[in-house]
Design a protein around this motif. Structure first.
Motif, PDB file in Angstrom:
ATOM      1  N   PHE A  59     -33.378  48.346  38.970  1.00 13.69           N
ATOM      2  CA  PHE A  59     -33.212  48.403  40.420  1.00 13.69           C
ATOM      3  C   PHE A  59     -31.808  47.980  40.826  1.00 13.69           C
ATOM      4  O   PHE A  59     -31.149  48.646  41.627  1.00 13.69           O
ATOM      5  CB  PHE A  59     -34.252  47.502  41.089  1.00 13.69           C
ATOM      6  CG  PHE A  59     -34.043  47.346  42.563  1.00 13.69           C
ATOM      7  CD1 PHE A  59     -34.255  48.421  43.411  1.00 13.69           C
ATOM      8  CD2 PHE A  59     -33.615  46.147  43.098  1.00 13.69           C
ATOM      9  CE1 PHE A  59     -34.052  48.290  44.770  1.00 13.69           C
ATOM     10  CE2 PHE A  59     -33.411  46.011  44.445  1.00 13.69           C
ATOM     11  CZ  PHE A  59     -33.626  47.076  45.285  1.00 13.69           C
ATOM     12  N   LEU A  60     -31.336  46.876  40.245  1.00 16.19           N
ATOM     13  CA  LEU A  60     -30.016  46.373  40.636  1.00 16.19           C
ATOM     14  C   LEU A  60     -28.914  47.328  40.203  1.00 16.19           C
ATOM     15  O   LEU A  60     -27.915  47.487  40.904  1.00 16.19           O
ATOM     16  CB  LEU A  60     -29.794  44.978  40.062  1.00 16.19           C
ATOM     17  CG  LEU A  60     -30.668  43.916  40.705  1.00 16.19           C
ATOM     18  CD1 LEU A  60     -30.466  42.568  40.054  1.00 16.19           C
ATOM     19  CD2 LEU A  60     -30.378  43.819  42.201  1.00 16.19           C
ATOM     20  N   THR A  61     -29.098  47.968  39.035  1.00 16.06           N
ATOM     21  CA  THR A  61     -28.102  48.941  38.600  1.00 16.06           C
ATOM     22  C   THR A  61     -28.065  50.119  39.570  1.00 16.06           C
ATOM     23  O   THR A  61     -26.991  50.583  39.962  1.00 16.06           O
ATOM     24  CB  THR A  61     -28.426  49.440  37.181  1.00 16.06           C
ATOM     25  OG1 THR A  61     -28.648  48.307  36.353  1.00 16.06           O
ATOM     26  CG2 THR A  61     -27.288  50.249  36.615  1.00 16.06           C
ATOM     27  N   ALA A  62     -29.266  50.583  39.965  1.00 19.66           N
ATOM     28  CA  ALA A  62     -29.322  51.689  40.919  1.00 19.66           C
ATOM     29  C   ALA A  62     -28.634  51.298  42.222  1.00 19.66           C
ATOM     30  O   ALA A  62     -27.887  52.081  42.821  1.00 19.66           O
ATOM     31  CB  ALA A  62     -30.770  52.084  41.182  1.00 19.66           C
ATOM     32  N   LEU A  63     -28.872  50.056  42.638  1.00 22.06           N
ATOM     33  CA  LEU A  63     -28.265  49.567  43.880  1.00 22.06           C
ATOM     34  C   LEU A  63     -26.736  49.584  43.768  1.00 22.06           C
ATOM     35  O   LEU A  63     -26.029  50.006  44.678  1.00 22.06           O
ATOM     36  CB  LEU A  63     -28.751  48.136  44.128  1.00 22.06           C
ATOM     37  CG  LEU A  63     -28.723  47.646  45.561  1.00 22.06           C
ATOM     38  CD1 LEU A  63     -29.623  48.519  46.400  1.00 22.06           C
ATOM     39  CD2 LEU A  63     -29.174  46.202  45.629  1.00 22.06           C
ATOM     40  N   LEU A  64     -26.265  49.132  42.607  1.00 25.57           N
ATOM     41  CA  LEU A  64     -24.827  49.092  42.364  1.00 25.57           C
ATOM     42  C   LEU A  64     -24.235  50.510  42.415  1.00 25.57           C
ATOM     43  O   LEU A  64     -23.181  50.743  43.001  1.00 25.57           O
ATOM     44  CB  LEU A  64     -24.574  48.466  40.991  1.00 25.57           C
ATOM     45  CG  LEU A  64     -23.315  47.646  40.802  1.00 25.57           C
ATOM     46  CD1 LEU A  64     -23.233  46.560  41.839  1.00 25.57           C
ATOM     47  CD2 LEU A  64     -23.299  47.037  39.405  1.00 25.57           C
ATOM     48  N   LEU A  65     -24.951  51.452  41.810  1.00 21.97           N
ATOM     49  CA  LEU A  65     -24.478  52.837  41.806  1.00 21.97           C
ATOM     50  C   LEU A  65     -24.425  53.388  43.225  1.00 21.97           C
ATOM     51  O   LEU A  65     -23.449  54.024  43.620  1.00 21.97           O
ATOM     52  CB  LEU A  65     -25.398  53.704  40.955  1.00 21.97           C
ATOM     53  CG  LEU A  65     -25.235  53.527  39.447  1.00 21.97           C
ATOM     54  CD1 LEU A  65     -26.227  54.400  38.699  1.00 21.97           C
ATOM     55  CD2 LEU A  65     -23.812  53.887  39.040  1.00 21.97           C
ATOM     56  N   LEU A  66     -25.492  53.129  43.994  1.00 20.89           N
ATOM     57  CA  LEU A  66     -25.522  53.634  45.367  1.00 20.89           C
ATOM     58  C   LEU A  66     -24.395  53.014  46.190  1.00 20.89           C
ATOM     59  O   LEU A  66     -23.739  53.693  46.978  1.00 20.89           O
ATOM     60  CB  LEU A  66     -26.877  53.329  46.005  1.00 20.89           C
ATOM     61  CG  LEU A  66     -28.019  54.207  45.497  1.00 20.89           C
ATOM     62  CD1 LEU A  66     -29.343  53.787  46.091  1.00 20.89           C
ATOM     63  CD2 LEU A  66     -27.751  55.664  45.844  1.00 20.89           C
ATOM     64  N   ALA A  67     -24.174  51.714  45.970  1.00 19.67           N
ATOM     65  CA  ALA A  67     -23.079  51.060  46.695  1.00 19.67           C
ATOM     66  C   ALA A  67     -21.745  51.695  46.295  1.00 19.67           C
ATOM     67  O   ALA A  67     -20.873  51.898  47.140  1.00 19.67           O
ATOM     68  CB  ALA A  67     -23.065  49.557  46.401  1.00 19.67           C
ATOM     69  N   GLY A  68     -21.618  52.021  45.017  1.00 18.45           N
ATOM     70  CA  GLY A  68     -20.409  52.698  44.565  1.00 18.45           C
ATOM     71  C   GLY A  68     -20.234  54.034  45.269  1.00 18.45           C
ATOM     72  O   GLY A  68     -19.133  54.396  45.689  1.00 18.45           O
TER      73      GLY A  68
END
Lengths: 888, 111
Positions: A357-366
């Motif tokens: 989840f946190l990786t996905a969040l990081l990607l979306l923020a990117g």
């Protein structure tokens, strides 16, 4: 040597930068002095004053060039120019406050989102546990389900026989009632092995910790170590509390110490209220926790690996001990193999989804940051085009193109750093709020998100990188500027190309934003759907009443009697239509008990031969009515199904299919439990969700509470009206029955919060990101539309002067922006459909193919387009042709 | 044509350091002294003098001070620093070595 050099040069450099004006004045004065002497000399040779002056200046070989050479000698050219650029940039940005505000806000949103996402990723995934030597600390997990639980006797075997760990500690988490002389209250307790604190290598804040030497058999160490927070809140930070005797589940315990404030146990997210030695586990959980090898009462075992031992070697070591235990105790042991993982997120069990989840969040923020950069890049390119005349003039006056680019880049950096600072400030505020947030009132769950140097550094780096990125957008434009051409005929003469790089930037950005909007709508819709899906019970207008009979001192036969009284008395309350007990309600905190069952003809009842491991629920009569779980066939339990009557069970269709080959074949059939008891199926209830919303159908069986007693029960009370209004009546009724009985009442919907937490959090996160995406596309479209209007003002003026209708004018002014918007939106929606798999892994029942979601995306983008083009459209329509044609 | 062609690159620094080693001087006086000591052989244009002085100052070899000149006008006087003396020694040595080497090469008898 070197320092002596600095002694002279550093003050000079500083002076050159900071007191530039003084230095310049001195340069002028020095050269003036020389010139005057020279003039005197020439005058003495008989030249006229004017001739002498001219000759003197000529003798300098170009006064201004000499001055430049002197300035170069100062070696602060770069700093000097940068300061000049900064001053100029600030002046320019102040001149266009609207543009500046929009640009700063855009980058602030993006950097803020990234700072929050990175802070979450850093604190949860990257940062090691806050204990000494965290890098060699590992926990032991079963391969397969990733769980870390063990029976206490097994833990002792592993502790004493392994050759890989320096020392192996263990802990469990239980709830207990603590009475410090006032009212008893529920608390979360970590029962820890005696060596727990010593294995971790931490020191007490006050008093002392318990040690392995305190363990002298069951219930031999009645000691309490308080967590710092609990000591502050419950004992008001009173040092006199140390040494006092408190009642834990009605047993006397001595408070011996307080843990340091930064230590909140070894499980991230979860901070226990106090610690007690595991040898006193039976006073907490009442079962034969210390002696039963089949009862996995230890939650997790952990320790530091010995120097030079790899995790594979350690796992092999543990596996050989496990295999030996399986041979020695075949009745209690199934086959199991082990792997080592990090204890902070309970290995991969919790770690994998959280990390995903946190990786996905990081990607979306990117993605957000990229969209923001694309957005600002197009704005900057548009601005550079508007300033073509200024740029051309500077080039004509001899400015290098590099110097002009540097100046534009300085402006971009100013914007991105200001936005970065603003975004970081906002994210720190948000993180503070998240840290204070406790999502589940009944759990000591916290979100350990701390902004720190790493977060600041990442925010700064991202700000600088994005400044470079969007500041670089106009480079090609500047390099191609033909000063002569531009000054002669103005910027407008350049050919309008069909598709510009700027259009592509905006379209890409709109596509990203539409993707974000799509995902946020998908998430919200998925959440709404999961709230209304069939759980196999109806949580609406039902209350969960948790009572801790254990904490109130009910043991053995006194517990069932009290349970029966509670059901009868509360069932009689006005407004209550049904009440029943269950040991742990389904979907409650993801906590499911399972039992091994065997075919009726099985003789060898070892775990490896189990026919099925269904979920088991111990329920009272009327539980099905209270939970509104539909009985498909057979009968409900009655109070006559007690320990003297034949053993019976109600099962679900999946159980019947797997065990008996069909839902209609189960009634009246028998199966066996591990202790050899024969059980007859007397009823069939509807399928339900038991552990998580996303699970596949699971077998489940319900057995009468009177035939397998449990002192830990939760009452389901079905209300006729508003369940919240019923809580006070139930509470006072419980107090009447036993004033010393701790209770916790919540609606069943609230009780589902833990199970729904992942989809809620992801819906919230995606929702926020979607909103940011929407805002970005708003500014992006606005920028493009405003730019295309201002660029074609003269053309629009002519159209209006020639009697063009508003429709024609608008089409000319905004056609391009609208086309870009439409293209980007469609691309984004398409990307969203492609990303279905990713979304579905985060959000339950997520699909962008949902017509409602599709329509939602289209309507949102349409609305965004209308809002964003509104002001530019007004400007285009209100063009005054006379003034415009006169001006230029 | 800022630097005289016949002035070996870097020699100007040596000349300036040497002149200032004798006494602190202002820019004008330095230019006069240069003409005076070298006659017309070493032509240093007035224009290239000041950038060279500023460079030496920024290296920390000479330091500047505003003082009254002989006709009571404020002028910038340069004087040698400790670092400057060391630099002068170094440059004198290398100049001597270089010029001796060149002299020897030039004196070689043609066969």
């Amino acid at each position: 040597m070197r320092w002596e050099h600095w002694l002279y040069t550093v003050p000079l450099r500083l002076r050159s930068v900071l007191f530039r004006r003084d230095v310049e004045r001195e340069l002028d004065e020095e050269l003036q002095f020389h010139l005057e002497r020279k003039i005197e000399e020439f005058t003495a040779q008989g030249l006229s004053p004017a001739e002498a002056r001219e000759a003197a200046i000529r003798s300098m070989d170009g006064l201004e060039q000499r001055k430049e050479e002197c300035r170069d000698a100062r070696r602060v050219r770069l700093a000097d120019d940068t300061l000049q650029d900064l001053r100029y940039g600030l002046r320019v940005l102040r001149g266009t406050p609207g543009f500046t505000a929009v640009a700063i806000a855009t980058i602030a949103l993006a950097i803020g989102a990234n700072a929050v996402a990175f802070a979450a990723f850093y604190s949860v995934v990257l940062r090691p546990l806050n204990v000494p030597r965290a890098e060699s600390l590992y926990s032991v997990h079963r391969t397969g389900d990733g769980s870390g639980n063990q029976s206490y006797p097994d833990y002792l075997d592993f502790r004493d026989r392994n050759r890989s760990f320096e020392e192996l500690a263990a802990y469990s988490i239980v709830q207990a009632g603590l009475d410090a002389g006032d009212a008893p209250s529920r608390a979360w307790v970590m029962t820890a092995s005696g060596n727990y604190f010593d294995v971790l290598g931490i020191q007490p804040y006050a008093g002392r910790f318990f040690h392995a030497s305190d363990e002298r058999g069951p219930n031999s160490a009645p000691y309490v170590v308080l967590s710092h927070a609990y000591w502050r809140n419950r004992f008001h930070g009173d040092r006199g509390a140390i040494g006092s005797v408190v009642q834990v589940n009605k047993h006397p315990f001595t408070v011996i110490g307080v843990a340091p404030p930064e230590f909140t146990g070894t499980l991230l997210f979860f901070s226990p209220d106090f610690f007690v030695p595991m040898v006193n586990q039976e006073q907490m959980a009442a079962a034969e926790a210390l002696s039963d090898r089949s009862l996995r009462s230890v939650f997790l075992t952990l320790g530091h690996l010995k120097r030079g031992v790899t995790t594979q070697q350690a796992a092999a070591d543990l596996n050989s001990i496990g295999a030996d235990l399986e041979r020695t105790y075949p009745k209690e042991h199934g086959p199991s193999t082990f792997a080592l993982a990090r204890p902070s997120l309970y290995g991969d069990f919790m770690g994998r989804p959280v990390r995903a989840f946190l990786t996905a969040l990081l990607l979306l923020a990117g993605l957000i940051l990229l969209a923001a950069c694309a957005n600002l890049g197009s704005l900057f390119a548009a601005r550079a085009a508007d300033r073509a005349r200024e740029v051309a003039l500077r080039i004509a006056l001899g400015a290098g193109r590099g110097r002009i680019l540097r100046q534009l880049l300085t402006e971009a950096m100013l914007i991105s750093l200001a936005g970065g600072a603003l975004g970081l400030w906002g994210s720190i505020a948000l993180l503070g709020w998240l840290r204070a947030w406790s999502p589940f009132p009944q759990f000591p769950v916290n979100v350990p998100l701390a902004p720190g140097p790493a977060v600041y550094a990442v925010a700064l780096l991202l700000a600088l990188a994005s400044g470079l990125l969007f500041g670089a957008a106009p480079i090609r434009q500047i390099l191609r500027t033909d000063a002569y051409d531009v000054i002669k005929s103005g910027a407008r003469s350049t050919q309008e190309r069909r598709i510009t790089g700027r259009d592509l930037l905006v379209a890409a950005q709109i596509a990203i934003c539409a993707l974000l909007v799509t995902s946020s709508l998908v998430a919200v819709r998925g959440l709404a759907r999961s709230m209304s899906s069939n759980f196999g019970f109806h949580p609406g207008n039902a209350l969960l009443v948790e009572t801790s009979l254990e904490m109130a001192g009910y043991h053995g036969d006194s517990a069932p009697a009290m349970q029966k009284r509670m059901i009868e008395e509360i069932g009689k309350l006005p407004g209550v239509s049904a009440a029943g007990l269950v040991d742990v309600p389904p979907l409650f905190n993801g906590d499911v008990r399972t039992a091994s069952i065997f075919h009726d003809d099985a003789d060898d009842l070892r775990p490896a031969n189990a026919a099925l491991r269904p979920a088991i629920y111990r329920v009272s009569p009327d539980y099905f009515r209270a939970a509104r779980t539909a009985l498909i066939a057979g009968r409900d339990f009655t109070w006559h199904d007690d320990s003297r009557a034949p053993h019976v069970a109600v099962v679900n269709p999946e159980f019947a299919r797997r065990m008996f080959g069909g839902a209609d074949r189960a009634l009246g059939r028998h199966y066996k439990l591990r202790d050899g008891r024969r059980i007859q199926v007397i009823g069939l209830v509807e399928e339900g969700k038991y552990q998580s919303l996303t699970e596949n159908p699971k077998p489940a069986m319900f057995v009468p509470l009177l035939q397998s007693p449990s002192s830990q029960t939760t009452m389901v009370a079905r209300a006729q009206g508003d369940p919240g209004a019923l809580a006070p009546a139930i509470r006072s009724e419980l107090r009447r029955l036993d004033p010393g009985l701790p209770s916790f009442i919540q609606t069943w919907n609230e009780g589902l919060s833990l199970v729904l937490f992942p989809s809620r959090v992801s819906a919230a996160a995606l929702g926020i990101l979607g909103a940011i995406g929407a805002m970005l596309s708003l500014t992006g479209i606005f920028g493009l539309a405003a730019y295309s209007v201002s660029r074609r003002l003269r053309e629009l003026g002519i159209r209006i002067a020639l009697g063009g209708s508003p429709r024609v004018v608008l089409a000319a002014a905004l056609g391009r922006a609208v086309r870009v918007l439409a293209f980007g939106s469609v691309a984004g929606l398409f990307l969203g459909i492609l990303a279905t798999q990713v979304l579905a892994s985060i959000v339950y029942q997520a699909t962008p193919r949902d017509p409602l979601v599709m329509a939602g995306v289209v309507v949102s983008m349409l609305l965004l387009g209308i809002v964003a083009t509104w002001i530019p459209a007004q400007r285009a329509l209100s063009v005054d042709p006379l003034r415009l044609l006169r001006e230029d | 044509m800022s630097r005289p062609n016949d002035l070996v690159q870097g020699t100007l620094d040596l000349l300036l350091l040497k002149i200032l080693a004798l006494e602190p001087l202002n820019g004008w006086a330095i230019s006069q002294r240069l003409k005076q000591v070298s006659g017309d052989v070493l032509q240093v244009s007035d224009g290239s003098l000041y950038p060279a002085l500023h460079k030496l100052e920024q290296e920390g070899w000479i330091t500047a001070e505003w003082k009254a000149s002989e006709n009571n006008r404020r002028a910038k006087f340069y004087s040698l620093t400790r670092l400057g003396r060391r630099q002068l020694r170094k440059e004198t040595e290398s100049w001597t070595r270089l010029s001796q080497a060149i002299t020897q090469v030039v004196r070689l008898e043609e066969a």
